[in-house]
Design a protein around this motif. Structure first.
Motif: not given
Length: 120
Positions: A13-14, A16-17, A19, A57-58, A77
């Motif tokens: 995953m990036p 930045e996505e 939390q 929800t990341n 990433k």
């Protein structure tokens, strides 16, 4: 929630996505953070074996400091283990237990004097 309802998947995953959780109980000194950054730089394949853990929800449940270290190195990433189906209580319990395990690992490293540490 039944154990068989829990789903786990590996996803790149990036960063930045993701939390970062405000409930993360672990803090780290600047010295330890610098050691972590160096360790990741010298042994990048560790991140493929010791994934960051996120919920559906990341939200990061485990690996907050590794995320910060990767960001400080300009990485964009990361491989994550996404867990879905846990209750909020289970997520909180995981964060606490994961951080206790990390603290015990740190103590073991200190007492073994870096027997397996990369020195690059």
């Amino acid at each position: 929630m039944k154990e068989e309802d829990i789903k786990v998947e590996l996803v790149e995953m990036p960063i930045e996505e993701l939390q970062l959780s405000l409930k993360n109980p672990r803090t780290i000194s600047k010295k330890d953070f610098d050691v972590l950054k160096k360790s990741i730089k010298n042994f990048p394949s560790m991140m493929k074996v010791r994934e960051v853990v996120v919920d559906e929800t990341n939200r990061v449940l485990g690996g907050h400091q590794r995320i910060k270290a990767l960001q400080a190195q300009g990485k964009t990433k990361v491989l994550v283990k996404r867990v879905s189906g846990w209750t909020d209580e289970q997520k909180d319990e995981f964060m606490i237990k994961d951080n206790i395990a990390n603290q015990l690992d740190s103590l073991r490293e200190v007492t073994t004097q870096g027997s397996c540490m990369h020195s690059g």
